[in-house]
Write an enzyme that holds these catalytic residues in place. Structure first.
Site, short mmCIF file in Angstrom:
data_model
loop_
_atom_site.label_atom_id
_atom_site.label_comp_id
_atom_site.label_asym_id
_atom_site.label_seq_id
_atom_site.Cartn_x
_atom_site.Cartn_y
_atom_site.Cartn_z
N SER A 125 79.80 -11.96 -8.98
CA SER A 125 79.14 -11.70 -8.13
C SER A 125 78.40 -10.47 -8.17
O SER A 125 79.02 -9.65 -8.12
CB SER A 125 79.16 -11.57 -6.40
N GLU A 239 86.30 -24.96 -11.32
CA GLU A 239 86.48 -23.45 -9.77
C GLU A 239 86.02 -24.22 -8.62
O GLU A 239 86.42 -24.92 -8.12
CB GLU A 239 85.88 -22.36 -10.08
N GLY A 340 92.20 -27.66 23.11
CA GLY A 340 91.30 -26.65 23.73
C GLY A 340 91.68 -25.15 23.74
O GLY A 340 91.68 -24.29 22.83
#
Length: 387
Positions: A125, A239, A340
């Site tokens: 990338s 991958e 919560g």
């Protein structure tokens, strides 16, 4: 899974125990400090996990994609961050070297990578080329016995801590003229940039690789010049299958925490698990997890049996990752809702699970790109590419 061999089940038990003993005690502190559990890699090396898919003749464990996915799920259920770094090391670097490098290259790099002395990563990338991998701008120009690399890679897992990087660069004007180089920390002109501070996967260091007239010997080129696309795409499929295992681990851990809480927590005089809305969230989460587990391990098994062509493998891997990633994020969010106020704090790990899970919808192919891959197979490239 029903097709797990006895060896697979032994591996599952071993990694589950390792994760509880070695990873669990460290992850909260590492997540808070954005640290890195380098010591665990040495122990993974001792267990034979770092070369899990590498042939035994090359010093690896000689196991398959199913085994690698098992490891991802079991470690991912405890410490997704370290598991992500493990995946970058074993699948994106070590597996690639084991499959594609020459005997001399393997002898040079695999022993220290498989032992955990060296940490590995992959450079694909770039700042302007993420989903469009073939749009990379890093170039390599041959000059006598060296290539000179210029450009940069970003979002590189293990970038700040790695010693060896399996990197791609353009070696010609055509879009598909891509070559591979093994780049070593310390090479002239090679440096690593800043470490990124991230929302999740905080114990998996991510950063930049920078090439400024970086000299890489011709002997560090992997395969023929300009012929790396097929190798690159093949490993992307593996991958995606194995990274889906991390999503499975996160989801399973989220379900376990939420289920136990629903038994213990009382409201209006009874356990909250007695309420239909809680039951609905838990049962839907469990069913979705099992469905994603089935498609992920099916994809891994088909990969191992070589039952898929290149396009079929890409579509199956995309389906496994797409669904598992979406599932893990939603299951972790539901776990927070069930807990919560406690779920929103660090008193319970579900908030970390959610932060870690989200990356799975972005890395190794975004959900959007995976849908395009699947659509191309279903509708044909001539239809999809009109967009």
């Amino acid at each position: 899974m029903w097709f797990f061999s006895e060896e697979h089940r032994m591996l599952q038990d071993s990694v589950r125990q390792f994760s509880k003993q070695e990873l669990a005690p460290c992850i909260e502190k590492l997540d808070h400090e954005e640290g890195f559990n380098r010591a665990s890699f040495k122990k993974m090396g001792e267990l034979g996990l770092l070369g899990i898919t590498v042939a035994e003749d090359d010093g690896g464990a000689g196991q398959d994609a199913v085994a690698a996915t098992i490891v991802m799920e079991e470690m991912g259920a405890v410490d997704a961050s370290t598991t992500l770094s493990y995946l970058a090391h074993t699948i994106l670097c070590v597996n690639q070297i084991g499959r594609n490098c020459t005997g001399e290259q393997k002898r040079r790099y695999l022993p220290k990578l498989i032992s955990g002395e060296w940490i590995g990563g992959m450079g694909m990338s770039e700042p302007d080329a993420g989903s469009d991998a073939l749009g990379m701008k890093t170039k390599a120009v041959r000059q006598d016995s060296h290539y000179v690399l210029n450009g940069s890679k970003t979002w590189i897992t293990n970038g700040p801590v790695g010693e060896i990087f399996y990197c791609y660069a353009k070696t010609g004007p055509e879009k598909r003229n891509v070559s591979t180089f093994v780049v070593e920390r310390g090479m002239a002109g090679f440096s690593t940039g800043k470490k990124f501070s991230k929302m999740g996967m905080r114990a998996s260091p991510t950063g930049e690789l920078v090439f400024e007239n970086c000299k890489v010997p011709v002997g560090n080129r992997v395969g023929e010049e300009g012929a790396s696309i097929k190798m690159m795409m093949c490993n992307l499929d593996l991958e995606r299958i194995t990274i889906a295992g991390i999503s499975l681990g996160i989801a399973r851990a989220s379900i376990e925490v939420a289920t136990q809480y629903a038994k213990d927590r009382k409201a209006f005089g009874k356990p909250i698990g007695a309420f239909q809305q809680i039951q609905e969230r838990l049962t839907e989460a469990s069913a979705w997890y099992e469905a994603c587990r089935s498609i992920t391990y099916q994809a891994a098994k088909m990969w191992d049996l070589k039952l898929m062509t290149g396009k079929e493998a890409s579509m199956m891997a995309a389906k496994a990752k797409l669904q598992s990633a979406q599932m893990a994020t939603q299951v972790a969010l539901d776990a927070i809702q069930i807990l919560g106020g406690y779920g929103y704090t660090r008193e319970f790990p579900v908030e970390r699970y959610m932060r870690d899970a989200k990356l799975m919808e972005i890395g190794a192919g975004t959900n959007e790109i995976l849908r395009v891959i699947i659509a191309r197979q279903m509708l044909g490239a001539d239809v999809v590419d009109q967009m």
